[in-house]
Structures are given as C-alpha cells and as structure tokens.
Design an enzyme around this catalytic site. Sequence first.
Site, PDB file in Angstrom:
ATOM      1  N   HIS A  17      54.470  32.540   8.458  1.00  0.00           N
ATOM      2  CA  HIS A  17      53.617  31.343   8.536  1.00  0.00           C
ATOM      3  C   HIS A  17      52.202  31.671   8.058  1.00  0.00           C
ATOM      4  O   HIS A  17      51.597  30.910   7.312  1.00  0.00           O
ATOM      5  CB  HIS A  17      53.513  30.829   9.983  1.00  0.00           C
ATOM      6  N   LYS A  41      63.812  21.337  20.272  1.00  0.00           N
ATOM      7  CA  LYS A  41      63.981  22.768  20.555  1.00  0.00           C
ATOM      8  C   LYS A  41      63.340  23.088  21.896  1.00  0.00           C
ATOM      9  O   LYS A  41      62.351  22.470  22.272  1.00  0.00           O
ATOM     10  CB  LYS A  41      63.268  23.604  19.488  1.00  0.00           C
ATOM     11  N   ARG A  90      61.988  29.415   2.377  1.00  0.00           N
ATOM     12  CA  ARG A  90      62.539  30.777   2.410  1.00  0.00           C
ATOM     13  C   ARG A  90      63.925  30.803   1.793  1.00  0.00           C
ATOM     14  O   ARG A  90      64.697  29.869   1.968  1.00  0.00           O
ATOM     15  CB  ARG A  90      62.646  31.280   3.855  1.00  0.00           C
ATOM     16  N   SER A 128      60.890  32.584  13.666  1.00  0.00           N
ATOM     17  CA  SER A 128      60.377  32.740  15.030  1.00  0.00           C
ATOM     18  C   SER A 128      61.491  33.187  15.978  1.00  0.00           C
ATOM     19  O   SER A 128      61.259  33.975  16.885  1.00  0.00           O
ATOM     20  CB  SER A 128      59.755  31.432  15.512  1.00  0.00           C
TER      21      SER A 128
HETATM   22  N1  COA Z   1      57.946  32.137   7.351  1.00  0.00           N
HETATM   23  C1  COA Z   1      58.727  32.487   8.358  1.00  0.00           C
HETATM   24  N2  COA Z   1      59.418  31.610   9.107  1.00  0.00           N
HETATM   25  C2  COA Z   1      59.312  30.315   8.785  1.00  0.00           C
HETATM   26  C3  COA Z   1      58.524  29.878   7.731  1.00  0.00           C
HETATM   27  C4  COA Z   1      57.818  30.863   6.983  1.00  0.00           C
HETATM   28  N3  COA Z   1      57.051  30.536   5.960  1.00  0.00           N
HETATM   29  N4  COA Z   1      58.630  28.540   7.649  1.00  0.00           N
HETATM   30  C5  COA Z   1      59.457  28.153   8.624  1.00  0.00           C
HETATM   31  N5  COA Z   1      59.877  29.224   9.313  1.00  0.00           N
HETATM   32  C6  COA Z   1      60.837  29.214  10.424  1.00  0.00           C
HETATM   33  C7  COA Z   1      60.251  28.892  11.735  1.00  0.00           C
HETATM   34  O1  COA Z   1      59.763  30.047  12.359  1.00  0.00           O
HETATM   35  C8  COA Z   1      61.413  28.298  12.477  1.00  0.00           C
HETATM   36  O2  COA Z   1      62.215  29.334  12.988  1.00  0.00           O
HETATM   37  P1  COA Z   1      63.140  29.138  14.260  1.00  0.00           P
HETATM   38  O3  COA Z   1      64.166  28.118  13.887  1.00  0.00           O
HETATM   39  O4  COA Z   1      63.658  30.486  14.442  1.00  0.00           O
HETATM   40  O5  COA Z   1      62.236  28.684  15.369  1.00  0.00           O
HETATM   41  C9  COA Z   1      62.226  27.611  11.402  1.00  0.00           C
HETATM   42  O6  COA Z   1      61.791  28.179  10.186  1.00  0.00           O
HETATM   43  C10 COA Z   1      62.057  26.126  11.375  1.00  0.00           C
HETATM   44  O7  COA Z   1      60.702  25.809  11.337  1.00  0.00           O
HETATM   45  P2  COA Z   1      60.008  24.758  12.273  1.00  0.00           P
HETATM   46  O8  COA Z   1      58.596  25.140  12.383  1.00  0.00           O
HETATM   47  O9  COA Z   1      60.764  24.541  13.545  1.00  0.00           O
HETATM   48  O10 COA Z   1      59.962  23.523  11.356  1.00  0.00           O
HETATM   49  P3  COA Z   1      61.032  22.492  10.847  1.00  0.00           P
HETATM   50  O11 COA Z   1      61.331  22.834   9.456  1.00  0.00           O
HETATM   51  O12 COA Z   1      62.154  22.333  11.800  1.00  0.00           O
HETATM   52  O13 COA Z   1      60.131  21.155  10.839  1.00  0.00           O
HETATM   53  C11 COA Z   1      58.514  19.564  11.556  1.00  0.00           C
HETATM   54  C12 COA Z   1      59.220  20.871  11.846  1.00  0.00           C
HETATM   55  C13 COA Z   1      57.444  19.389  12.588  1.00  0.00           C
HETATM   56  C14 COA Z   1      57.892  19.588  10.172  1.00  0.00           C
HETATM   57  C15 COA Z   1      59.550  18.397  11.580  1.00  0.00           C
HETATM   58  O14 COA Z   1      60.402  18.575  12.682  1.00  0.00           O
HETATM   59  C16 COA Z   1      58.894  17.050  11.672  1.00  0.00           C
HETATM   60  O15 COA Z   1      58.319  16.571  10.728  1.00  0.00           O
HETATM   61  N6  COA Z   1      58.973  16.415  12.846  1.00  0.00           N
HETATM   62  C17 COA Z   1      58.300  15.164  13.133  1.00  0.00           C
HETATM   63  C18 COA Z   1      59.247  13.991  13.226  1.00  0.00           C
HETATM   64  C19 COA Z   1      59.392  13.340  11.879  1.00  0.00           C
HETATM   65  O16 COA Z   1      58.442  12.934  11.248  1.00  0.00           O
HETATM   66  N7  COA Z   1      60.646  13.236  11.426  1.00  0.00           N
HETATM   67  C20 COA Z   1      60.942  12.601  10.167  1.00  0.00           C
HETATM   68  C21 COA Z   1      61.002  13.637   9.100  1.00  0.00           C
HETATM   69  S1  COA Z   1      62.669  13.770   8.527  1.00  0.00           S
END
Ligand code: COA
Length: 157
Positions: A17, A41, A90, A128
Amino acid sequence: MRTAVYPGSFDPITNGHLDIIERSSKVFDKVIVSILTNSSKKPAFTVEERIEMIKKATAHIPNVEVDSFDGLLVNYVHEKKSNVIIKGLRAISDFEYEFQMAHANKMLAPDIETLFMMSSNNYQYLSSSLVKELANLNGSISELVPECIKQQIEEKF
Ligand code: COA
C-alpha cells in the site's frame, strides 16, 4: 488542485500500500487514503488503530491525508471534491474483481475515473491477510510492513 482518493481496508497497511501511496503522491497534489468502515470483512484492527498506523507510515509524505468513510465510494469521492480513485493492481488475480468494481463505479458516477497503478514487483503477492497470518504464527513481517508499525502489529497477535 488535483485530489485522488486511495480507498481500502488497510487492515493493516503494508509496504505494498505504501508503495502505491508514495508513487501516487508524486502524481497528485493531494492523496486521501481512506478506510472503509462498514466492510463485511472482520477487521483485526479498529478504524482508529488503522488510521494511526497509516498516519505513522505516511508521516514523511506531506500531501497525504488519512480519513475513513462508509457507504458508496463514489459519493465519498464527490464529497472530497475529487474525481479520481487510485487502486493498486497485483499480479493477475486482482484484475477481474477490480475490473468489475471500476465498471460499477463508472456506472454510478461517469465523471469519476479509476486509475490503476501496477504494484511493484516485490509486493505482487503481498496482502494484509498474509501479514496477519505470519504475525500470528510468529513469522517475520519485517520485509512486509513499514518498520514504524511493525511492533504494533506484532503486539496485536
Ligand atoms: N499491495 C499489497 N496488498 C494490497 C494492495 C497493494 N498495493 N492493494 C490491495 N491489497 C490487498 C489488501 O491488503 C487486501 O488484502 P486482504 O484481502 O488480505 O485483507 C486486499 O488486497 C483487498 O483490498 P481491500 O483494501 O480490502 O480493498 P478492496 O479491493 O476489497 O476494495 C473498497 C475496498 C473500499 C475500495 C471497496 O470495497 C469499496 O469501494 N467499497 C465501498 C462500497 C462501494 O462503493 N461499492 C460499490 C463499488 S462496486
């Protein structure tokens, strides 16, 4: 002023991140790193703990702000007077899911662009969950998270 929002769970923030935050802070005037609070989660760290860890890890970057949000991401992005969502991509595993989210967000808010930044090679397989699993089993997380928050993560497990 060009403001971008970098959303996620950050449970906890990792070097992967931080890599995306450092790189995007060079492209935008301001980067808002924002934690989703109503995630399905079950987080290991509270929102307050996660905010504190991100603040510590990004203390050296002046144009980064740390915040949290709930509800729809696109509404939050509008609220912050931004029109850019930053996502790290990734390996290939992220693609389908991210593609779907970017499409959904585009449908909800056509003025908002999702920009994907490819994760640096070292962090392609970092997540994470991996950090939490290693910390839980007393494996070393030194290479995976910022040094200044390492102890806080180890103490949690
Ligand atoms: N380096 C290392 N790890 C990374 C990374 C990076 N650059 N980018 C993402 N990751 C990992 C995270 O650590 C996480 O790992 P985990 O699953 O082991 O916890 C995983 O990738 C997923 O990342 P996360 O931060 O949980 O994000 P997400 O891709 O699930 O999306 C939001 C999160 C907040 C962007 C998304 O849920 C959201 O927009 N929610 C709001 C509701 C909404 O608007 N929904 C409509 C959109 S469809």
